[in-house]
Design an enzyme around this catalytic site. Structure first.
Site, mmCIF file in Angstrom:
data_model
loop_
_atom_site.group_PDB
_atom_site.id
_atom_site.type_symbol
_atom_site.label_atom_id
_atom_site.label_comp_id
_atom_site.label_asym_id
_atom_site.label_seq_id
_atom_site.Cartn_x
_atom_site.Cartn_y
_atom_site.Cartn_z
ATOM 1 N N ASP A 108 6.806 -6.741 4.375
ATOM 2 C CA ASP A 108 5.676 -6.079 5.289
ATOM 3 C C ASP A 108 4.196 -6.586 4.754
ATOM 4 O O ASP A 108 4.054 -6.678 3.491
ATOM 5 C CB ASP A 108 5.629 -4.616 5.317
ATOM 6 C CG ASP A 108 4.766 -4.290 6.580
ATOM 7 O OD1 ASP A 108 4.585 -4.490 7.642
ATOM 8 O OD2 ASP A 108 3.592 -3.546 6.033
ATOM 9 N N GLU A 121 6.381 -11.161 6.526
ATOM 10 C CA GLU A 121 5.550 -11.140 8.020
ATOM 11 C C GLU A 121 4.138 -11.535 7.582
ATOM 12 O O GLU A 121 3.341 -10.954 6.852
ATOM 13 C CB GLU A 121 5.569 -9.770 8.414
ATOM 14 C CG GLU A 121 4.689 -9.584 9.533
ATOM 15 C CD GLU A 121 3.705 -8.177 9.546
ATOM 16 O OE1 GLU A 121 3.127 -7.890 10.420
ATOM 17 O OE2 GLU A 121 3.531 -8.061 8.099
ATOM 18 N N HIS A 165 7.306 -5.712 16.409
ATOM 19 C CA HIS A 165 7.010 -4.553 16.569
ATOM 20 C C HIS A 165 5.564 -4.317 16.862
ATOM 21 O O HIS A 165 4.841 -3.478 17.432
ATOM 22 C CB HIS A 165 7.513 -3.470 15.694
ATOM 23 C CG HIS A 165 6.930 -3.586 14.564
ATOM 24 N ND1 HIS A 165 7.184 -4.679 13.568
ATOM 25 C CD2 HIS A 165 6.017 -2.846 13.729
ATOM 26 C CE1 HIS A 165 6.512 -4.281 12.193
ATOM 27 N NE2 HIS A 165 5.765 -3.307 12.566
ATOM 28 N N LYS A 192 0.712 -11.187 3.776
ATOM 29 C CA LYS A 192 -0.602 -11.951 3.818
ATOM 30 C C LYS A 192 -1.577 -11.034 2.901
ATOM 31 O O LYS A 192 -2.559 -11.719 2.392
ATOM 32 C CB LYS A 192 -1.331 -12.445 4.881
ATOM 33 C CG LYS A 192 -1.833 -11.339 5.832
ATOM 34 C CD LYS A 192 -2.405 -11.994 6.827
ATOM 35 C CE LYS A 192 -3.081 -10.863 7.808
ATOM 36 N NZ LYS A 192 -3.502 -11.476 9.261
ATOM 37 N N HIS A 193 -1.500 -9.788 2.695
ATOM 38 C CA HIS A 193 -2.310 -8.979 1.874
ATOM 39 C C HIS A 193 -1.722 -8.950 0.314
ATOM 40 O O HIS A 193 -2.281 -8.131 -0.409
ATOM 41 C CB HIS A 193 -2.188 -7.630 2.376
ATOM 42 C CG HIS A 193 -2.746 -7.491 3.996
ATOM 43 N ND1 HIS A 193 -4.021 -7.362 3.907
ATOM 44 C CD2 HIS A 193 -2.398 -7.722 4.937
ATOM 45 C CE1 HIS A 193 -4.427 -7.204 5.368
ATOM 46 N NE2 HIS A 193 -3.425 -7.561 6.066
ATOM 47 N N HIS A 242 0.853 -1.229 0.042
ATOM 48 C CA HIS A 242 0.061 -0.027 0.246
ATOM 49 C C HIS A 242 0.933 1.217 -0.169
ATOM 50 O O HIS A 242 2.158 1.246 0.368
ATOM 51 C CB HIS A 242 -0.855 0.046 1.377
ATOM 52 C CG HIS A 242 -0.072 -0.034 2.481
ATOM 53 N ND1 HIS A 242 0.132 -1.380 3.253
ATOM 54 C CD2 HIS A 242 0.451 0.639 3.203
ATOM 55 C CE1 HIS A 242 0.641 -1.253 4.259
ATOM 56 N NE2 HIS A 242 1.068 0.131 4.381
ATOM 57 N N ARG A 298 12.559 -7.866 4.641
ATOM 58 C CA ARG A 298 11.378 -8.149 5.291
ATOM 59 C C ARG A 298 10.237 -7.624 4.336
ATOM 60 O O ARG A 298 10.260 -6.441 3.971
ATOM 61 C CB ARG A 298 11.395 -7.558 6.749
ATOM 62 C CG ARG A 298 10.183 -7.912 7.233
ATOM 63 C CD ARG A 298 9.937 -6.908 8.741
ATOM 64 N NE ARG A 298 8.661 -7.378 9.468
ATOM 65 C CZ ARG A 298 7.597 -6.477 9.187
ATOM 66 N NH1 ARG A 298 7.497 -5.621 8.315
ATOM 67 N NH2 ARG A 298 6.540 -6.949 9.732
#
Length: 441
Positions: free
Chosen positions: A193, A220, A288, A196-197, A90, A191
Site C-alpha cells: 500500500d 500501488e 478501491h 510512492k510514500h 504509516h 500488495r
C-alpha cells in the site's frame, strides 16, 4: 497457472472461507485480502484496515487470526493463492496522548489483562506483546505533506495525519518479521500500500529478502495523469523490479473510451509508454481508492465503459488482471454505486471473461481490425476479442489467416459463429463486446 486476482475488498475472512470453492471454480488464481494487521476491531469503516495499531496481532472488524488462517487454508485447498494487503508506510491516526507509541499504553494493558490477554495471545502473529512495537524515535518529524508533487516530501511527510514511519533499522526489522510470520500463515504474495510514500531503499530492505524470492509482490503507486506518472510511477519502474498497478493503462483506457478518443490507442499501448511492460503490470479498470475517495471519483469509467475495459484487460496478452468486488462500501455516500461492484466477482460476464483469459493465457496477440470506434484482435489461433465503443453496429471484414476454421462460441453471450474462407464479416453490437473461443470443426 491461473493468475486473475480477486480483490475481495473489505470482505470478512469467513466470506473468503465460505466462498473458496466457488472462487476456485470460477478460475481465479489468487485472492487479495484486506490488510490483516491489528486495527480497531469495532471500526466498520473500510479505511480502518489501513490504520494498523500493531504488526504482531491479527485482529480487526473482519475477523481474528484463526478466521484468517481458515480462509487462507480453504483457498489453498481449492488451488487459489492468498495475497495480503500490507500497510507499512504509516500507523493509525489515533487521538491519544501517546499517539507516537504503538500500540500505546492502553492497548498494552489489554494485552496483559486477565480478561483479554488470552484472546490476544491467540491472535498473536509473532513477537513479545509485553513490550511496545514502535516509539516516537521511529517516526518522521517533517509533519503533513503540503506539496504532493514533491517526491521527497511525499516520502518523508505524513499522509492525512497518519504517523509516518521512518526508514530505520527497528522499522525494517519489525516489517521483515511481520512478513515472515504472514508467510507462515500461508500467504503467497503481497500488495504494498502507498508505495510512492516509501523510499526505494526501504522497499528493497523489507521485500527483497530471503524468504520473499518466490512471493508475488506488487505495489500501488496511485497516479491519474502523465505528470504524476512521470514523477512517481516511472521512477519506481526504473529503479525496482516490483510489478505495480497499471494506472498508466487505466488512464489510456479512459482516453480511448472518451467520445474524442480512439480505440487504436489500445492496439499496443506499452510500445508508446501508454501502459506498463506486460511483465510488470497488475491491470485494473477500477481499484478501491477510486470509488471510495472524493478526490479520485473523477477517474471512474462509466459502467458500460468499465465493462468494455474489463473485456480488453482480460482479453489482451499481458499483465495480471485484477477484479474488484466490494460489499457496497461506497454506496452509503454515493447511492449510484449501489450493487455496481457488489458480488462482481461472480457476475456472468466476469466469469466469461475469466474463462476466456485462462483458455488463451500465454498465446500471442495480433490485431485483426482497428478503428477509432472499435477493435478486433486475435489470441493465438483460437481466440478473438471484439470491442465496440460506438452507438452503432460495426461490420468489419477480417482476414482469417492464422485462425482456425470452424465454430466459435462467444463466452459472454453464448452465441455461435462459423468462421470459413479467407475473410469473415464480423457483426459487433453497439456499446458491446464479444470474446470468441474456438469450439471445433
Amino acid at each position: 497457472m491461473y493468475d486473475v486476482i480477486l480483490h475481495a475488498f473489505d470482505w470478512r475472512y469467513k466470506d473468503n472461507e465460505v466462498n473458496a470453492q466457488r472462487i476456485g471454480d470460477m478460475g481465479f488464481g489468487a485472492v487479495l485480502f484486506p490488510p490483516p494487521l491489528y486495527s480497531d476491531e469495532n471500526g466498520q469503516e473500510w479505511w480502518q484496515r489501513y490504520q494498523p495499531r500493531d504488526y504482531r496481532v491479527i485482529r480487526s472488524y473482519l475477523g481474528r487470526k484463526a478466521d484468517l488462517k481458515r480462509a487462507v487454508d480453504a483457498l489453498k485447498k481449492c488451488g487459489v493463492r492468498a495475497y495480503a494487503d500490507v500497510v507499512f508506510n504509516h500507523m493509525a491516526n489515533e487521538n491519544r496522548r501517546d499517539r507516537f507509541n504503538f500500540p500505546g499504553e492502553a492497548v498494552l494493558q489489554r494485552y496483559s489483562s486477565a480478561e483479554e490477554g488470552a484472546g490476544f495471545k491467540d491472535d498473536c502473529l509473532y513477537g513479545n506483546l509485553n513490550e511496545g512495537l514502535f516509539s516516537p524515535d521511529e517516526f518522521n518529524k517533517l509533519g503533513e505533506i503540503k506539496n504532493y508533487n514533491d517526491p521527497w516530501e511525499v516520502e518523508e511527510g505524513s499522509l492525512g495525519g497518519l504517523p509516518d514511519l521512518e526508514f530505520c533499522d527497528k522499522v525494517v526489522q519489525q516489517q521483515r518479521e511481520c512478513l515472515s510470520a504472514l508467510n507462515g500463515l500461508g500467504f503467497s504474495g503481497y500488495r504494498i500500500d502507498a508505495l510512492k510514500h516509501l523510499p526505494v531503499a526501504h522497499l528493497e530492505a523489507v521485500f527483497e529478502t530471503e524468504g520473499m524470492q518466490d512471493k508475488f509482490v506488487f505495489g500501488e503507486v496511485l497516479t491519474f495523469n502523465d505528470n504524476q506518472e512521470a514523477t512517481f510511477l516511472w521512477p519506481v519502474m526504473k529503479t525496482t523490479d516490483f510489478p505495480c498497478y497499471d494506472f498508466v493503462l487505466q488512464e489510456t483506457l479512459r482516453k480511448a473510451f472518451a467520445p474524442s478518443g480512439s480505440m487504436r490507442e489500445l492496439v499496443d499501448p506499452a510500445a508508446f509508454g501508454q501502459a506498463l511492460p506486460w511483465y510488470r503490470a497488475v491491470t485494473v479498470a477500477v481499484t478501491h481508492d477510486i470509488p471510495n475517495n472524493d478526490g479520485f471519483r473523477g477517474v471512474l469509467l462509466e459502467p458500460q465503459d468499465e465493462y468494455l475495459a474489463h473485456v480488453y484487460l482480460m482479453g489482451r496478452d499481458g499483465g495480471v488482471p485484477l477484479v474488484y468486488s466490494d460489499n457496497n462500501q461506497s454506496a452509503g455516500r454515493y447511492p449510484e454505486d449501489r450493487d455496481r461492484w457488489a458480488d462482481a466477482w461472480q457476475r456472468h460476464d466476469i466469469a466469461a471473461m475469466i474463462r476466456f483469459h485462462n483458455a488463451v493465457h500465454g498465446m500471442p496477440q495480433r490485431a485483426l481490425y482497428e478503428a477509432d470506434g472499435f477493435l478486433v484482435f486475435a489470441r493465438g489461433d483460437r481466440g478473438i476479442v471484439a470491442i465496440n465503443k460506438t452507438n452503432k453496429w460495426q461490420h468489419p471484414v477480417i482476414w482469417t489467416r492464422g485462425m482456425r476454421q470452424g465454430k466459435y462460441r462467444c463466452q459472454i453471450h453464448g452465441h455461435e459463429m462459423n468462421v470459413t474462407g479467407d475473410t469473415f464479416v464480423f457483426a459487433i453490437p453497439p456499446r458491446e463486446a464479444q470474446m470468441w473461443l474456438y469450439s471445433g470443426d
